[in-house]
Design an enzyme around this catalytic site. Structure first.
Site, PDB file in Angstrom:
ATOM      1  N   GLY A   1      40.654  41.377  40.538  1.00  0.00           N
ATOM      2  CA  GLY A   1      39.520  40.278  41.261  1.00  0.00           C
ATOM      3  C   GLY A   1      39.062  39.100  40.267  1.00  0.00           C
ATOM      4  O   GLY A   1      39.118  38.122  40.466  1.00  0.00           O
TER       5      GLY A   1
ATOM      6  N   THR B   1      37.813  42.512  44.271  1.00  0.00           N
ATOM      7  CA  THR B   1      36.638  41.570  44.836  1.00  0.00           C
ATOM      8  C   THR B   1      36.674  40.207  44.438  1.00  0.00           C
ATOM      9  O   THR B   1      37.166  39.832  43.624  1.00  0.00           O
ATOM     10  CB  THR B   1      35.504  42.229  44.345  1.00  0.00           C
ATOM     11  OG1 THR B   1      35.176  42.095  42.949  1.00  0.00           O
ATOM     12  CG2 THR B   1      35.355  43.796  44.668  1.00  0.00           C
TER      13      THR B   1
ATOM     14  N   SER C   1      44.672  41.884  35.160  1.00  0.00           N
ATOM     15  CA  SER C   1      45.711  41.202  35.800  1.00  0.00           C
ATOM     16  C   SER C   1      44.783  39.686  36.387  1.00  0.00           C
ATOM     17  O   SER C   1      43.967  39.713  36.821  1.00  0.00           O
ATOM     18  CB  SER C   1      46.136  41.654  37.047  1.00  0.00           C
ATOM     19  OG  SER C   1      46.804  40.977  37.793  1.00  0.00           O
ATOM     20  N   VAL C   2      45.418  38.740  36.020  1.00  0.00           N
ATOM     21  CA  VAL C   2      45.182  37.346  36.544  1.00  0.00           C
ATOM     22  C   VAL C   2      46.009  36.661  37.199  1.00  0.00           C
ATOM     23  O   VAL C   2      46.010  35.820  38.152  1.00  0.00           O
ATOM     24  CB  VAL C   2      44.474  36.467  35.314  1.00  0.00           C
ATOM     25  CG1 VAL C   2      43.563  36.979  34.660  1.00  0.00           C
ATOM     26  CG2 VAL C   2      45.753  36.167  34.372  1.00  0.00           C
TER      27      VAL C   2
ATOM     28  N   GLU D   1      45.261  25.296  41.505  1.00  0.00           N
ATOM     29  CA  GLU D   1      45.935  25.438  40.366  1.00  0.00           C
ATOM     30  C   GLU D   1      47.472  25.151  40.642  1.00  0.00           C
ATOM     31  O   GLU D   1      48.025  25.352  41.910  1.00  0.00           O
ATOM     32  CB  GLU D   1      45.636  26.916  40.070  1.00  0.00           C
ATOM     33  CG  GLU D   1      44.489  27.498  39.606  1.00  0.00           C
ATOM     34  CD  GLU D   1      44.516  28.814  39.189  1.00  0.00           C
ATOM     35  OE1 GLU D   1      43.271  29.188  38.340  1.00  0.00           O
ATOM     36  OE2 GLU D   1      45.119  29.534  40.005  1.00  0.00           O
TER      37      GLU D   1
ATOM     38  N   ARG E   1      53.461  39.855  45.916  1.00  0.00           N
ATOM     39  CA  ARG E   1      53.804  40.137  44.463  1.00  0.00           C
ATOM     40  C   ARG E   1      52.826  40.356  43.687  1.00  0.00           C
ATOM     41  O   ARG E   1      53.009  40.988  42.453  1.00  0.00           O
ATOM     42  CB  ARG E   1      54.312  38.551  43.946  1.00  0.00           C
ATOM     43  CG  ARG E   1      53.401  37.421  43.588  1.00  0.00           C
ATOM     44  CD  ARG E   1      52.689  37.397  42.206  1.00  0.00           C
ATOM     45  NE  ARG E   1      52.080  36.023  41.918  1.00  0.00           N
ATOM     46  CZ  ARG E   1      50.771  35.980  41.393  1.00  0.00           C
ATOM     47  NH1 ARG E   1      49.976  37.108  41.418  1.00  0.00           N
ATOM     48  NH2 ARG E   1      50.404  34.945  41.152  1.00  0.00           N
TER      49      ARG E   1
ATOM     50  N   LYS F   1      53.993  27.152  41.847  1.00  0.00           N
ATOM     51  CA  LYS F   1      53.100  27.709  42.934  1.00  0.00           C
ATOM     52  C   LYS F   1      51.949  26.675  42.850  1.00  0.00           C
ATOM     53  O   LYS F   1      51.563  26.335  41.697  1.00  0.00           O
ATOM     54  CB  LYS F   1      52.975  29.266  42.933  1.00  0.00           C
ATOM     55  CG  LYS F   1      52.006  29.533  44.098  1.00  0.00           C
ATOM     56  CD  LYS F   1      51.672  30.873  44.070  1.00  0.00           C
ATOM     57  CE  LYS F   1      50.742  31.526  43.253  1.00  0.00           C
ATOM     58  NZ  LYS F   1      50.252  32.958  43.421  1.00  0.00           N
TER      59      LYS F   1
ATOM     60  N   LYS G   1      34.514  34.570  36.429  1.00  0.00           N
ATOM     61  CA  LYS G   1      34.548  35.872  37.382  1.00  0.00           C
ATOM     62  C   LYS G   1      35.302  36.969  36.752  1.00  0.00           C
ATOM     63  O   LYS G   1      36.393  36.827  36.474  1.00  0.00           O
ATOM     64  CB  LYS G   1      35.589  34.938  38.493  1.00  0.00           C
ATOM     65  CG  LYS G   1      35.932  35.723  39.654  1.00  0.00           C
ATOM     66  CD  LYS G   1      36.288  34.961  40.852  1.00  0.00           C
ATOM     67  CE  LYS G   1      37.079  35.813  42.016  1.00  0.00           C
ATOM     68  NZ  LYS G   1      38.336  35.709  42.210  1.00  0.00           N
TER      69      LYS G   1
ATOM     70  N   ASP H   1      39.638  36.594  38.032  1.00  0.00           N
ATOM     71  CA  ASP H   1      40.877  35.782  37.514  1.00  0.00           C
ATOM     72  C   ASP H   1      40.504  34.421  37.270  1.00  0.00           C
ATOM     73  O   ASP H   1      41.485  33.448  37.380  1.00  0.00           O
ATOM     74  CB  ASP H   1      41.810  35.922  38.688  1.00  0.00           C
ATOM     75  CG  ASP H   1      41.300  35.488  40.046  1.00  0.00           C
ATOM     76  OD1 ASP H   1      40.326  34.964  40.225  1.00  0.00           O
ATOM     77  OD2 ASP H   1      42.052  35.453  41.141  1.00  0.00           O
TER      78      ASP H   1
ATOM     79  N   THR I   1      40.428  32.889  51.205  1.00  0.00           N
ATOM     80  CA  THR I   1      39.892  32.668  49.896  1.00  0.00           C
ATOM     81  C   THR I   1      41.228  32.090  48.907  1.00  0.00           C
ATOM     82  O   THR I   1      40.921  31.185  48.305  1.00  0.00           O
ATOM     83  CB  THR I   1      39.663  34.016  49.330  1.00  0.00           C
ATOM     84  OG1 THR I   1      38.599  34.502  49.991  1.00  0.00           O
ATOM     85  CG2 THR I   1      38.987  33.661  47.960  1.00  0.00           C
TER      86      THR I   1
END
Lengths: 348, 348
Positions: B234, B210, B301-302, B65, B121, B78, B240, B236, B93
């Site tokens: 996890g 996870t 949160s992603v 990404e 972050r 990023k 998933k 995200d 990962t």
């Protein structure tokens, strides 16, 4: 530090200095020919790539873009800016860097400067288009806009298309002088011209490469005679064009990736369904290129991610077993991948 | 070489080693508190940012990404991958790097590793959300998934939210042992648990983190009591998720950037108009956060580009006048910006 990073943590980095060393080691004309072959190889398998228009962040003064693509095995992207006003501040209009990564692991495998590399790939791509579209026997180039791209264009068209004579024009005579000085001894006949009109006299190939973030008319309709091939390089973002609309109407237009070119290219002046031919289809024989002696062919070039991908792939293949890169400690690589924190603690 | 590159050609680069030195120099808890303040500052001016969902290149094994954003003066992006199967091959990962650039010139001003920085972050952002949403006096965290992010979560929630006790669970007991070993001496009470159900006992804050690229149910409805705050970290990417849908239906859901979270977050299980609250609105007081003692709050949160922007900005501010970076010769900088070719020639 208690532990040294393993080999996986390192990303080969080609600095500007190393890129220059690599160019001189290979020889610029040989490099352009080889790079053109890499670009053509990827144009031939165009359909196997993920394609998106580049992701542009526009500001008043310029644009910053990310240009990603992937063939399923390798992923590449380029960061590039376009700031026409930079020149006045002693900075480059276009500067950039690029990354190649392994799709299977997501790990980057190459980081390289791409200011020089973009200049090289842009020239190689123009030459590729010209070889497929210019009239047979074309050996005279009108090079309008004698900035940072001009020498690369001239040498690529010499090495790849057999151009012998370059007719140069720039609104700033000093730019033309600079280009002529730089190309001295490269085996090209050079003619400094006082107008675009003069430059195009007798040229079968016209490359326009000027930088101005506003609609400009570098070529007007009357300047363009039958049978020529035009590479329009400078018009590459919204609001930035170089050719009068009437020239487009007399030409057959060839583009890289239509969704991007319609936003950024010369054809932003035209309707959304203005007919264009994708260059990769000409290269694979699925579409016709030049069909007649009096036809005007226009390569409305904006630069596409796949060309950068080819350039990154080329550099990656060429730096193996050389000293033209250094290893950057850019990726955290704990012994146990779940133990990032442990790696951090042990570095205390 | 005849000419050395000027200062403009250099981009400060923070390697993994230098990032670790910087963390130890500042102290990890102080850094998390400072970083959280930077993230909160940017959430407070959320509307001034260019926002796009990240540009994802999905493959069978994972995703690569690009996450760009800009506040009009500074541009940041990023590069990050997500490859759950990497762990088995001894690789991370998630790994990444980031760049900060000057919008006015388009020139990059910082390149940094972002594997460690992303871990920091992510933890700082979870803690920011938790401080705004968790019940008053919450001091017990259930940390489900004891991989690379777990220690960072625990320390951020300690430093920013006053967490005293961490109840740990992972499907792999070795991961829990690793996290407990790493957090030894950090002033946290730790309890190793044998199930997620056991871990959530008495916890007012639950973080799930996870990694599995498939729909998973780390928490089922019966495990989640009234009044808790959940950070679902996890889940995200498409396909998933970690929470059972019924938990979502009992919770008020807070998100970073809805267009991205609807694709990637827990709420990909819900309809496209499922009601969510943007976290920045809670932070600026434009929306309500926690409204009752029995309410379940869920931070779905992603990870969003603005958090990386804040992290890049923080590192940039913190490396000034230190030795925690090196200068990379990444940008071509000819004396005359139009004379890129001349620079190349003179390097011969």
């Amino acid at each position: 530090m208690n532990s040294q990073p393993s080999q996986k943590a390192f990303v080969p980095f080609v600095s500007v200095e190393n890129m220059m060393r690599l160019v001189h080691h290979i020889g610029i004309e040989t490099l352009l020919v080889e790079l053109c072959a890499f670009v053509e190889e990827d144009f031939k398998r165009w359909e196997s790539f993920d394609k998106v228009p580049r992701i542009a962040s526009h500001s008043k003064e310029g644009v910053i873009e990310l240009m990603p693509t992937s063939d399923g095995d390798i992923y590449g992207f380029k960061y590039v800016n376009g700031h026409p006003k930079n020149t006045k501040e002693g900075l480059q209009t276009v500067t950039g860097f690029g990354v190649l990564a392994d799709v299977a692991t997501g790990y980057p495998v190459l980081l390289t400067e791409m200011t020089l590399l973009t200049a090289l790939r842009t020239a190689a791509t123009s030459a590729m288009a010209t070889r497929h579209l210019a009239p047979r026997g074309a050996d005279t180039l009108a090079m309008i806009g004698n900035g940072a791209q001009s020498e690369f264009q001239a040498l690529a068209l010499k090495a790849i298309c057999g151009v012998k004579t370059v007719r140069l024009y720039d609104i700033d005579a000093k730019a033309t002088e600079k280009t002529m000085r730089n190309l001295q001894g490269q085996g090209l006949n050079m003619v400094a011209c006082h107008s675009a009109q003069e430059a195009v006299q007798g040229a079968q190939i016209i490359t326009t490469c000027t930088a101005d973030k506003q609609y400009a008319t570098i070529l007007t309709d009357n300047m363009v005679g039958a049978g020529v091939h035009i590479n329009a390089i400078g018009g590459d973002c919204p609001g930035k064009t170089e050719l009068h609309k009437d020239i487009l109407l007399r030409s057959d237009t060839f583009v890289e990736y239509p969704p991007q070119t319609r936003i950024e290219g010369e054809i932003q002046q035209m309707a959304a369904d203005y007919p264009v031919t994708e260059l990769w289809k000409v290269i694979t024989g699925q579409a016709k290129g030049r069909t007649g002696e009096r036809q005007i062919t226009l390569f409305d070039s904006v630069g596409f991610a796949i060309e950068d991908f080819s350039a990154l792939r080329y550099v990656y293949s060429r730096i193996k077993n050389t000293t033209y890169f250094e290893n950057l400690d850019m990726l955290a690589d704990p012994d146990d991948p779940r133990d990032l924190f442990g790696m951090l603690q042990r570095a205390k």
